[in-house]
Design a protein around this motif. Structure first.
Motif, PDB file in Angstrom:
ATOM      1  N   ILE A 468     -44.978  29.575  25.455  1.00  0.00           N
ATOM      2  CA  ILE A 468     -45.032  28.598  23.901  1.00  0.00           C
ATOM      3  C   ILE A 468     -45.293  29.483  22.666  1.00  0.00           C
ATOM      4  N   LEU A 469     -46.459  30.326  22.805  1.00  0.00           N
ATOM      5  CA  LEU A 469     -46.644  31.255  21.809  1.00  0.00           C
ATOM      6  C   LEU A 469     -45.556  31.836  21.072  1.00  0.00           C
ATOM      7  N   GLU A 470     -44.598  32.633  21.784  1.00  0.00           N
ATOM      8  CA  GLU A 470     -43.513  33.120  21.278  1.00  0.00           C
ATOM      9  C   GLU A 470     -42.570  32.109  20.705  1.00  0.00           C
ATOM     10  N   GLN A 471     -42.340  31.169  21.416  1.00  0.00           N
ATOM     11  CA  GLN A 471     -41.238  29.978  20.936  1.00  0.00           C
ATOM     12  C   GLN A 471     -41.833  29.763  19.426  1.00  0.00           C
ATOM     13  N   VAL A 472     -43.149  29.596  19.243  1.00  0.00           N
ATOM     14  CA  VAL A 472     -43.623  29.308  17.793  1.00  0.00           C
ATOM     15  C   VAL A 472     -43.333  30.130  17.183  1.00  0.00           C
ATOM     16  N   LEU A 473     -43.709  31.173  17.434  1.00  0.00           N
ATOM     17  CA  LEU A 473     -43.634  32.502  16.334  1.00  0.00           C
ATOM     18  C   LEU A 473     -42.005  32.870  16.142  1.00  0.00           C
ATOM     19  N   ARG A 474     -41.006  32.630  16.857  1.00  0.00           N
ATOM     20  CA  ARG A 474     -39.641  32.640  16.733  1.00  0.00           C
ATOM     21  C   ARG A 474     -39.326  31.588  15.671  1.00  0.00           C
ATOM     22  N   ASN A 475     -39.625  30.494  15.783  1.00  0.00           N
ATOM     23  CA  ASN A 475     -39.437  29.532  14.785  1.00  0.00           C
ATOM     24  C   ASN A 475     -37.798  29.334  14.474  1.00  0.00           C
ATOM     25  N   ASP A 476     -37.134  29.451  15.637  1.00  0.00           N
ATOM     26  CA  ASP A 476     -35.546  29.461  15.471  1.00  0.00           C
ATOM     27  C   ASP A 476     -35.147  28.200  14.714  1.00  0.00           C
ATOM     28  N   ASP A 477     -33.984  28.311  14.071  1.00  0.00           N
ATOM     29  CA  ASP A 477     -33.306  27.466  13.282  1.00  0.00           C
ATOM     30  C   ASP A 477     -32.371  26.192  14.303  1.00  0.00           C
ATOM     31  N   ASP A 478     -32.164  26.860  15.496  1.00  0.00           N
ATOM     32  CA  ASP A 478     -31.085  26.178  16.338  1.00  0.00           C
ATOM     33  C   ASP A 478     -31.867  24.906  16.890  1.00  0.00           C
ATOM     34  N   MET A 479     -33.085  24.791  16.471  1.00  0.00           N
ATOM     35  CA  MET A 479     -33.690  23.537  17.078  1.00  0.00           C
ATOM     36  C   MET A 479     -34.307  22.630  15.946  1.00  0.00           C
ATOM     37  N   LEU A 480     -34.240  21.575  16.027  1.00  0.00           N
ATOM     38  CA  LEU A 480     -34.680  20.322  15.005  1.00  0.00           C
ATOM     39  C   LEU A 480     -36.111  20.484  14.916  1.00  0.00           C
ATOM     40  N   PRO A 481     -36.721  20.442  13.836  1.00  0.00           N
ATOM     41  CA  PRO A 481     -37.985  20.129  13.855  1.00  0.00           C
ATOM     42  C   PRO A 481     -38.674  18.825  14.312  1.00  0.00           C
ATOM     43  N   LEU A 482     -39.693  18.689  15.070  1.00  0.00           N
ATOM     44  CA  LEU A 482     -39.948  17.548  15.715  1.00  0.00           C
ATOM     45  C   LEU A 482     -40.200  16.281  14.392  1.00  0.00           C
ATOM     46  N   ALA A 483     -40.471  16.608  13.310  1.00  0.00           N
ATOM     47  CA  ALA A 483     -40.649  15.510  12.429  1.00  0.00           C
ATOM     48  C   ALA A 483     -39.300  15.014  12.006  1.00  0.00           C
ATOM     49  N   GLU A 484     -38.158  15.573  12.191  1.00  0.00           N
ATOM     50  CA  GLU A 484     -36.913  15.368  11.738  1.00  0.00           C
ATOM     51  C   GLU A 484     -36.150  14.719  13.128  1.00  0.00           C
ATOM     52  N   SER A 485     -36.802  14.546  14.290  1.00  0.00           N
ATOM     53  CA  SER A 485     -36.393  14.028  15.522  1.00  0.00           C
ATOM     54  C   SER A 485     -36.213  12.297  15.526  1.00  0.00           C
ATOM     55  N   GLU A 486     -35.310  11.726  16.213  1.00  0.00           N
ATOM     56  CA  GLU A 486     -35.175  10.190  16.046  1.00  0.00           C
ATOM     57  C   GLU A 486     -36.512   9.731  16.771  1.00  0.00           C
ATOM     58  N   ASP A 487     -36.960  10.398  18.160  1.00  0.00           N
ATOM     59  CA  ASP A 487     -37.895   9.727  18.579  1.00  0.00           C
ATOM     60  C   ASP A 487     -39.291   9.742  17.889  1.00  0.00           C
ATOM     61  N   PHE A 488     -39.657  10.851  17.087  1.00  0.00           N
ATOM     62  CA  PHE A 488     -40.983  11.021  16.062  1.00  0.00           C
ATOM     63  C   PHE A 488     -40.711   9.736  15.154  1.00  0.00           C
ATOM     64  N   ARG A 489     -39.614   9.885  14.629  1.00  0.00           N
ATOM     65  CA  ARG A 489     -39.273   8.901  13.459  1.00  0.00           C
ATOM     66  C   ARG A 489     -39.542   7.408  13.670  1.00  0.00           C
ATOM     67  N   ARG A 490     -39.064   7.183  15.117  1.00  0.00           N
ATOM     68  CA  ARG A 490     -39.178   5.907  15.556  1.00  0.00           C
ATOM     69  C   ARG A 490     -40.889   5.630  15.573  1.00  0.00           C
ATOM     70  N   ILE A 491     -41.505   6.423  16.050  1.00  0.00           N
ATOM     71  CA  ILE A 491     -43.067   6.343  16.242  1.00  0.00           C
ATOM     72  C   ILE A 491     -43.573   6.344  14.633  1.00  0.00           C
ATOM     73  N   ALA A 492     -42.978   7.236  14.042  1.00  0.00           N
ATOM     74  CA  ALA A 492     -43.873   7.404  12.607  1.00  0.00           C
ATOM     75  C   ALA A 492     -43.676   6.301  11.651  1.00  0.00           C
ATOM     76  N   GLN A 493     -42.641   5.485  11.703  1.00  0.00           N
ATOM     77  CA  GLN A 493     -42.410   4.530  10.771  1.00  0.00           C
ATOM     78  C   GLN A 493     -43.465   3.525  10.920  1.00  0.00           C
ATOM     79  N   HIS A 494     -44.409   3.539  12.097  1.00  0.00           N
ATOM     80  CA  HIS A 494     -45.405   2.647  12.142  1.00  0.00           C
ATOM     81  C   HIS A 494     -46.784   3.073  11.649  1.00  0.00           C
TER      82      HIS A 494
END
Length: 575
Positions: A468-494
């Protein structure tokens, strides 16, 4: 009745408090209208019958009854039918009724409470038994017969306002008055057990539900409910605790037994610590609406402004959206922001109050004069912004739990890197050092478990797990940020506009690895000591995970600052 049927019935019990069910009709008298005003603990489910029905209709009830689990349910039935079935058959023979009939006795409200009356305190169990009078009377007769054989008990019966109370008193000396007496009474459609005659008298005096000396008139209780319920009476279950009041009452009634002196001395210190500001803690569940299937709310009710050690728990607003380096493969996420300076000031005030002005500062200064010369306040505490993020990733292959990363916000990343470098120069430094994409990583591996830390993204990152530490440091652009995911947005709207804490979880992703490990049948080595269970149950009969995961919907929640403490809300999405 088969053990599998009993197991199915009992599975509803732990979720009664969280099952969605209709609010009680307004003319139903509830336990909080009967209990004394001096009630310190109250846990209630307003309708067992509705809870069972709603649980069956809920995603969890649908999961248990899904046809895909037919083979596994049969496996569970076969595993427990023998020894458990024999025990249940013996119990049923002694009681003269089936276990299913006993479990079906409570239909309305069921509550457990601790209440006071004068210089007495008692445990109260209240059950709405509806039409099950004959079964209950039969069980009580058997209880009386069994208790009559106990030589150290004496029984008495007394009529109180037309209600017959059956009371037992322990003749021997007891370590605490809490177990000196107990009894029960039946009135209307209610069965009440209680460990105090005085408390029982108070219950009967309040029986019509109109008393102003009941829990429903308690200022703390009503304040919590008013803050948590969507509308009056909408809560399906309630948990209420006045911890300071409970401890004080236990002390006043001499209920701590041999520890009475020490308990009284400890309680006397609560005002000095500021803990007497804690008024109550409450939690309710309600049926969700829209895309929410269940709502849970909780409140910490405390006098304001915080004093003493209570200042150490002050929170401040935090961003509801995760930072961009938290990616869409995150299984769970939490964030909050702690008022670090207030916490330090609270601890400093307490230490100096006991040891004299300037004591804590002197202790910290003396410690900093030893190698490696780290000053706790200047180098560490003053560096913290208070912001904390917890990120859960994939399952760790060694521990069998999700990898985790803690991100602690720091004021000056460069200064903190220099601090880590200085500490790592010490001859007894226990962590391995390596470079990764321009970051210096400090790691330690113990029997396969990896712990690592570094400074990045304006935070001190502390990781548990291999990747997990290396994954965070890579911060690759091939994966969407959690804040932009459909699941999180459905939760965050509340989420409301301003929060002091947020959380998000994907149960379907969180439990996949464990489920597939169970399903594989190669699990004995991962759970030492459970060989017997795994030899009895063939977990390979579990269906593909997709049959289960559809019921495990994303969930989340938030905490907001309230004028009298903090209020939290949690919820899950409908499938």
């Amino acid at each position: 009745m088969t053990p599998a049927r009993i197991l199915q019935l009992m599975l509803t019990v732990p979720v009664l408090a969280s099952a969605a069910m209709p609010a009680q009709a307004q003319d139903v008298i509830l336990a909080d209208q009967i209990l004394p005003n001096d009630t310190y603990l109250h846990i209630t489910v307003k309708s067992v019958e509705d809870a069972k029905r709603q649980f069956t209709e809920s995603p969890y009830g649908q999961l248990i009854n899904d046809p895909a689990l037919t083979d596994f349910r049969a496996e569970m039935h076969n595993a427990f039918d023998g020894p458990v079935g024999n025990v249940l058959a013996e119990v049923e023979a002694q009681l003269g009724m089936s276990v299913e009939d006993i479990l079906n006795i409570p239909t309305g409200e069921v509550s457990v409470s601790i209440s006071g009356a004068g210089n007495h305190i008692g445990l109260v169990l209240h059950l709405d038994i509806a039409e099950s009078h004959s079964q209950v009377e039969s069980l009580l007769e058997m209880a009386e017969q069994a208790l009559s054989k106990v030589t150290k008990l004496t029984q008495s019966k007394e009529d109180v306002d037309g209600t017959e109370i059956t009371l037992y008193e322990v003749l021997d000396n007891v370590p605490t008055p809490l177990i000196k007496e107990f009894g029960w009474f039946l009135r209307d459609n209610h069965l009440v057990f209680c460990s105090s005659k005085r408390v029982m008298d108070g219950l009967i005096a309040n029986w019509d539900g109109s008393s102003t000396d009941s829990l429903s008139s308690n200022e703390k209780y009503t304040h919590v409910l008013n803050r948590l319920e969507t509308e009056p009476g909408s809560a399906d279950s309630v948990v209420y605790l006045d911890l300071i009041g409970l401890l004080t009452k236990l002390s006043q009634t001499g209920s701590f037994g041999q520890a009475q002196l020490y308990a009284s001395m400890a309680i006397a210190q609560l005002p000095l610590l500021g803990l007497n500001q804690l008024q109550a803690v409450g939690m309710i569940t309600e049926e969700g609406s829209g895309d929410l299937q269940l709502i849970q709310r909780a409140m910490v009710y405390a006098e304001q402004p915080p004093a003493g050690i209570m200042r150490a728990f002050m929170l401040q607003p935090v961003r509801a959206a995760p930072p961009s380096w938290v990616r869409d493969d995150t299984v769970f996420y939490m964030a909050t922001s702690w008022q670090v300076s207030e916490a330090y000031a609270a601890i400093e005030s307490l230490v100096d109050g006991f040891q004299g002005p300037g004591s804590l500062s002197k202790i910290i200064q003396q410690a900093s004069e030893n190698r490696p010369g780290v000053h706790l306040k200047d180098d560490l505490i003053d560096q913290l912004t208070g912001e904390v993020h917890l990120v859960g990733g994939a399952m760790d292959s060694y521990s069998g739990t999700n990898e985790m990363l803690f991100a602690v916000g720091i004021q000056d990343p460069g200064a903190f890197r220099d601090l880590l470098a200085r500490v790592s120069d010490e001859p007894n430094f226990q962590l391995d050092i390596r470079e990764f994409r321009g970051f210096t990583l400090y790691e330690r591996s113990e029997a396969g478990a990896v712990v690592g830390l570094t400074v990045a993204n304006g935070s001190l990152l502390i990781a548990i797990g291999e990747q997990i530490l290396e994954q965070v440091l890579r911060n690759d652009d091939d994966m969407l940020p959690l804040a932009e995911s459909e699941d999180f947005r459905r939760i965050a709207q509340h989420f409301p506009a301003e929060v002091v804490a947020v959380n998000f979880t994907r149960p379907a992703d969180q439990y996949r690895t464990l489920y597939e490990l169970l399903q594989s049948g190669n699990i004995v080595d991962n759970f030492p000591g459970m060989d017997e269970i795994f030899s009895e149950i063939d977990f390979t009969t579990l269906p593909p995970y997709e049959s289960i995961s559809k019921y495990l919907t994303p969930a989340g929640g938030f905490t907001v600052a309230d004028e009298n403490g903090y209020v939290s809300e949690g919820f899950s999405l409908r499938p």
